[in-house]
Design a protein around this motif. Structure first.
Motif, PDB file in Angstrom:
ATOM      1  N   ASP A   1      -6.477  -3.691   5.317  1.00 51.31           N
ATOM      2  CA  ASP A   1      -5.377  -4.121   4.292  1.00 51.31           C
ATOM      3  C   ASP A   1      -5.300  -3.229   3.149  1.00 51.31           C
ATOM      4  O   ASP A   1      -5.095  -3.335   2.112  1.00 51.31           O
ATOM      5  N   ARG A   2      -5.957  -1.848   3.113  1.00 56.83           N
ATOM      6  CA  ARG A   2      -6.213  -1.025   1.909  1.00 56.83           C
ATOM      7  C   ARG A   2      -5.767   0.410   2.281  1.00 56.83           C
ATOM      8  O   ARG A   2      -6.176   0.921   3.221  1.00 56.83           O
ATOM      9  N   ALA A   3      -5.200   0.904   1.455  1.00 54.58           N
ATOM     10  CA  ALA A   3      -5.062   2.325   1.519  1.00 54.58           C
ATOM     11  C   ALA A   3      -6.054   3.306   1.570  1.00 54.58           C
ATOM     12  O   ALA A   3      -6.873   2.843   0.540  1.00 54.58           O
TER      13      ALA A   3
ATOM     14  N   THR B   1       0.737   3.318  -3.498  1.00 53.92           N
ATOM     15  CA  THR B   1       0.373   4.839  -3.578  1.00 53.92           C
ATOM     16  C   THR B   1       1.338   5.699  -3.806  1.00 53.92           C
ATOM     17  O   THR B   1       1.127   6.532  -4.799  1.00 53.92           O
TER      18      THR B   1
ATOM     19  N   ARG C   1      -7.546   2.321  -7.159  1.00 54.07           N
ATOM     20  CA  ARG C   1      -8.277   2.734  -5.791  1.00 54.07           C
ATOM     21  C   ARG C   1      -7.522   4.013  -5.379  1.00 54.07           C
ATOM     22  O   ARG C   1      -8.209   5.048  -5.089  1.00 54.07           O
TER      23      ARG C   1
ATOM     24  N   ASN D   1       0.843  -1.140   0.033  1.00 58.64           N
ATOM     25  CA  ASN D   1      -0.062   0.228  -0.003  1.00 58.64           C
ATOM     26  C   ASN D   1       0.854   1.121  -0.030  1.00 58.64           C
ATOM     27  O   ASN D   1       0.541   2.406  -0.663  1.00 58.64           O
TER      28      ASN D   1
ATOM     29  N   ALA E   1      -4.641  -1.583  -6.887  1.00 59.44           N
ATOM     30  CA  ALA E   1      -3.966  -0.424  -5.961  1.00 59.44           C
ATOM     31  C   ALA E   1      -4.148   0.905  -6.895  1.00 59.44           C
ATOM     32  O   ALA E   1      -4.398   2.100  -6.271  1.00 59.44           O
TER      33      ALA E   1
ATOM     34  N   ILE F   1      -3.725   3.139   6.266  1.00 55.45           N
ATOM     35  CA  ILE F   1      -3.951   1.756   5.657  1.00 55.45           C
ATOM     36  C   ILE F   1      -5.157   1.040   6.576  1.00 55.45           C
ATOM     37  O   ILE F   1      -4.765   1.015   7.854  1.00 55.45           O
TER      38      ILE F   1
END
Lengths: 156, 156, 156, 156, 156, 156
Positions: free
Chosen positions: D10-12, C56, F58, C52, F55, D7
């Motif tokens: 498990d995700r930004a 990002t 997102r 992540n 990712a 985060i």
């Protein structure tokens, strides 16, 4: 001597508005674009042309007003709560007048947003009628933006 | 009847320039901002104020010229190859004149970029001297942008 | 005396590249962000965190590289034909190294795009690990960006 | 283990600040750009060069600070109430130091804005002196940005 | 296995188009927004409402198409040479169909621009009729965007 | 007749929210992208591909949600306090579902932000798998975005 609040310690900076209160604020700015009589006639008498020229300029002006703090370096981002842009034809068949009213509930005045909205609306009118305003050499001898000013600021 | 190339089939659209040739193009636009005599004096006679007001307005105008196709809905993105912004004081102590010259090697004229550069440079001057131009009611009775026009377009 | 091509007639302006030729150009820039050992451990050993944080930062760096001419006032808009951003862990467990390679077929070098891509990628790493880097007073005694430089420029 | 608030599951994602209070917040970030001695001399001793390089970099830094939430993916848009950017020459004739102070009355810290302002100000200095820093192969063996860090965060 | 050109060495990156040739390219994308029958009636039968809703959506779609490479991370900036957006009413009184055609003379396809133009045009229709589509709980039980697809890509 | 609050006095304008109260607001929007089975398989079974595609999408969706008021002409800029974007695979192996939740403490609903976030996330998935979805003629016979809708709006 006049005060220049955007210049502090000999340097340009965004004036600090942290301590100012949130207040209802409103500003209206106006301006004119002078066009050829034939161009104005075509706009006034042609619903399709008028609709497209003015609707496009209105949307551009409203979006630009919201974008002001990205264009004018020392402008604060403010929570714009309303923008509207209006057009009228000048009485003597030589210009279109635009007005932009912007409102906020914030810490600093909203006149730069109204002025930016009017300016970009008028520039968009210009762009929309470019092909009709150019002379045979590709120049614009009759086109001009005039009288961009703040009509009224209201606070509180 | 005049031609409106940005309106096709009764709808606003970006005119198709796919078939046009890449050519050297240049445009210069000018405009004026009228200010109070005391504000102009302070700018003319104060190196710090002049430097900050005009340098900030120059940078804003150059950046806005590059940003034109994001502000004017039917403008094409063009590869701007140079932009410069200049200021002169009017002879009668009542205004500052801005000029913006933009160049490209591309398929369509660059006058909207020059006009946008001049307009945003003048709006930035306004923003930088706001505190000096407002009267006791927060209004701007003397401030105005005038005579925004294309000085010259050159193609080829 | 050194030459300053962005300053002409005593004024900042975008240097004129109208007469320059389109050429293949490439630039790679690098830079480091120093972090706390525990933060680096968590990133290196945690797939979720690593994925992540770095994904990002990669996306942010690539988007920023394309946005360079809107951030750096005298930068020309150029047709970016490729951007990539990569990360490596420093050998001594104290930093992450970012590299950004940008390519164009254009009239001016692309090193500012690569430098902007690296800088924003590193700033995004910082933002993603803020909560892990702050001390009890909300300060960042160990975090820092270092050694942002151009690794290589290639022309032709 | 350190905390990574950007985060979640498990995700930004942008951490939720809906429940945080509006508070006065301020952050100052600093950084350095190392330049060739001749370039630094020309800037220090030439008012025109110094004025143009530093004024352009200051405006760029201030505008970038306002633009932070569009550059750093998980940054919240915050109502920036003031930004200033300052420059000092290093004592040993090898670098220029930039500082950026940003203020807000908002729900989250403003250090990313100060760091972005400093970074873009330094990148703009680089761009303004590019022609003076390049060696005969078009490389930058002496130019580098170092020590970008948060000097101080103040809350309340 | 299918090819993923935006992923190289296990990382997302902008695919390198430096070696591709400039070619005329065109793409048309379409999509639908389903609305309440009363909303559609009001739009079809009210010139004012129709004009404002569709003109605003058209301008938004055209501007978004030009903005694509700032929204989609791995999209290349391409010299958009034309964009148009059109609307038709579905035969069964339940939807408005939008089409966006974009053209370029460039090194990569322009379908993402056409798709972005259609998507933002439809989102803008939604925004313009929000107050008519919401039920008493502020929900949108009948509103939806469907069938966003590429109608045709043409190269050369 | 239904109400169109963005049209006032026969003209599109941003509805005035000056008098509305700041309230906690939240909206969740969803949508689907239909892909070829082989593309979906490659994404589901390849950690590298999945990680990079999702990712990137997102981050793009979150950034677009923050950018909504610059894309949708009559949308108000609102202080977005959180955005998250999530993906799920459809049960029948034919689509990926995206959801975007956005929150604010502000004067107007945040559903356009959630819808914009979902739309740009799905467009980014499309861009990331373009090379796998195109047929031999460069067309996309199987790819499509469907069912973009507001799942839930919560106020207060």
């Amino acid at each position: 001597m006049p005060e220049f609040t955007h210049i502090e310690n000999d340097r340009a900076s965004m004036v600090d508005i942290s301590e100012k209160k949130d207040v209802s604020r409103q500003a209206t700015a106006g301006g004119r674009i002078y066009l050829r009589p034939e161009t104005l006639d075509a706009i006034k008498n042609g619903d399709v042309i008028k609709g497209n020229v003015l609707a496009t300029a209105r949307v551009a002006g409203i979006m630009a007003a919201k974008h002001t703090s990205n264009l004018i370096p020392m402008c604060h981002p403010i929570p714009v709560s309303s923008v509207s842009v209006d057009f009228e034809f000048g009485e003597d068949e030589s210009y279109i007048e635009a007005k932009c009213t912007a409102k906020t509930f914030g810490r600093t005045g909203i006149e730069m947003e109204a002025l930016t909205g009017v300016s970009v609306a008028l520039l968009t009118v210009w762009d929309m009628v470019k092909s009709a305003e150019k002379d045979e050499d590709g120049q614009y001898p009759e086109t001009g933006i005039e009288d961009v000013h703040v009509i009224e600021k209201i606070k509180g």
